[in-house]
Design an enzyme around this catalytic site. Structure first.
Site, short mmCIF file in Angstrom:
data_model
loop_
_atom_site.label_atom_id
_atom_site.label_comp_id
_atom_site.label_asym_id
_atom_site.label_seq_id
_atom_site.Cartn_x
_atom_site.Cartn_y
_atom_site.Cartn_z
N HIS A 40 -32.75 -58.56 -44.90
CA HIS A 40 -31.72 -59.28 -44.16
C HIS A 40 -32.34 -60.40 -43.32
O HIS A 40 -33.06 -60.14 -42.36
CB HIS A 40 -30.99 -58.28 -43.27
CG HIS A 40 -29.84 -58.84 -42.52
ND1 HIS A 40 -29.80 -58.96 -41.16
CD2 HIS A 40 -28.64 -59.31 -42.98
CE1 HIS A 40 -28.65 -59.46 -40.78
NE2 HIS A 40 -27.93 -59.69 -41.85
N HIS A 82 -28.67 -68.64 -39.66
CA HIS A 82 -27.50 -67.76 -39.51
C HIS A 82 -26.38 -68.41 -38.71
O HIS A 82 -25.22 -68.35 -39.09
CB HIS A 82 -27.91 -66.44 -38.83
CG HIS A 82 -26.74 -65.53 -38.63
ND1 HIS A 82 -25.98 -65.53 -37.47
CD2 HIS A 82 -26.18 -64.61 -39.44
CE1 HIS A 82 -25.01 -64.65 -37.59
NE2 HIS A 82 -25.09 -64.07 -38.78
O1 G3P Z 1 -24.58 -60.62 -45.31
C1 G3P Z 1 -24.45 -59.38 -44.74
C2 G3P Z 1 -24.55 -59.60 -43.28
O2 G3P Z 1 -25.63 -60.46 -43.11
C3 G3P Z 1 -23.34 -60.23 -42.72
O3 G3P Z 1 -23.49 -60.42 -41.37
O4 G3P Z 1 -23.69 -61.90 -39.46
O5 G3P Z 1 -25.73 -60.86 -40.40
O6 G3P Z 1 -24.58 -62.67 -41.65
P1 G3P Z 1 -24.41 -61.52 -40.71
CA CA Z 2 -25.67 -62.74 -43.76
#
Ligand code: G3P
Ligand code: CA
Length: 298
Positions: A40, A82
């Site tokens: 992530h 992000h």
């Molecule tokens: O893509 C899954 C997750 O990353 C969604 O939340 O806010 O971390 O992009 P975020």
């Molecule tokens: Ca994401």
């Protein structure tokens, strides 16, 4: 030469696949993968998110996919970041949509991490750059898998077209590519439907926000299946009945963002297909132990 390459691919498959490691050329397609380990924002629990360093670490820690959040600059460059602003991760202020590629490349996207997490600080993180998507593909494109999220697509005109064109330019979709080396995800159904209309071979994941324990009706499932192969939601919203319903419908379920081993174990017990984690090393360890205990089969 062709024969040698074929043998190398077979050897890589034999060496890597039983261990659950990534080997793009020989790995199973996305729908066949049993436990998908998604780094992530890279291994962002260890290094500044969305930098080459966190992406490299994610790969080294056996993440199957590098997760990338997309934003777009004033001059139309897709970048890996992000937030819609640069505020949280660069020490400067501003909206990405108001900044040029050149201005984005001047920013230091690593020092904030050293200040926020002194116990993990590393002087080498200072000065790390925000990567453009083109740079990511130049660096990682040939032997990596990408899980790309269209962020705020309503703010960025033609973000989807630019993404698809770039994926074609780097031969990451179409032709000889295995469907599943690139997955696209979004909270925006409109964005995913647009992509599906442009290139229906790309597996799509619909991200969902729940304010209560997750549930899904049959008609919602049918609508999703018109364009998506799976769903993702915050892991705290998931529950065993929901996981079962989603899986029984034929959709994949990939919760985010799961960082503690006990939560990983719980979700695997419920039968999820994989998960997003800032610690792909932890998830890899959980999966390996299960394989050793014969609880799951690679
Ligand atoms: O893509 C899954 C997750 O990353 C969604 O939340 O806010 O971390 O992009 P975020
Ligand atoms: Ca994401």
């Amino acid at each position: 030469m062709v024969r040698i390459n074929r043998w190398l691919a077979i050897i890589a498959f034999v060496i890597y696949t039983p261990l659950g490691l990534s080997a793009q050329a020989a790995s199973p397609s996305f729908m066949e993968m049993k436990f998908i380990n998604i780094s992530h924002r890279g291994a962002s629990g260890h290094a500044p998110e969305h930098t080459f360093t966190s992406y490299e670490l994610g790969k080294a820690m056996n993440g199957d996919y590098i997760e990338i959040d997309l934003q777009m600059t004033e001059d139309g460059e897709l970048i890996a970041l992000h937030d819609e602003t640069i505020d949280r991760t660069t020490g400067k202020k501003g909206l990405v949509k108001d900044l040029t590629r050149e201005e984005i490349k001047q920013l230091d996207a690593g020092s904030w991490f050293n200040e926020a997490f002194p116990e993990k600080a590393n002087p080498e993180y200072k000065g790390l750059q925000i990567p453009t998507l083109r740079e990511v593909f130049d660096q990682f494109g040939n032997d990596s898998k990408f899980f790309i999220e269209t962020k705020s697509p309503d703010v960025y005109p033609e973000m989807e077209e630019k993404l698809i064109n770039l994926l074609y330019e780097y031969n990451l979709i179409g032709g000889v590519n295995d469907s599943g080396n690139v997955i696209i995800q979004s909270f925006s159904a409109e964005s995913l439907r647009k992509i599906h209309a442009m290139e229906e071979s790309i597996p799509l994941i619909q991200l969902l926000s729940y304010y209560a324990p997750a549930s899904m009706t049959d008609s919602e499932i049918e609508k999703l299946k018109e364009y998506a192969v799976g769903v993702g939601m915050h892991f705290t919203a998931a529950n065993p009945a929901y996981v079962k319903k989603v899986k029984d419908s034929g959709l994949l379920i990939l919760p985010y963002t799961v960082n503690e081993k006990e939560d990983m174990e719980m979700l695997l017990d419920w039968g999820v297909n994989g998960m997003f984690t800032n610690y792909p090393d932890r998830l890899d360890e959980v999966i390996r132990k299960r394989i050793e205990r014969n609880m799951i089969h690679p």
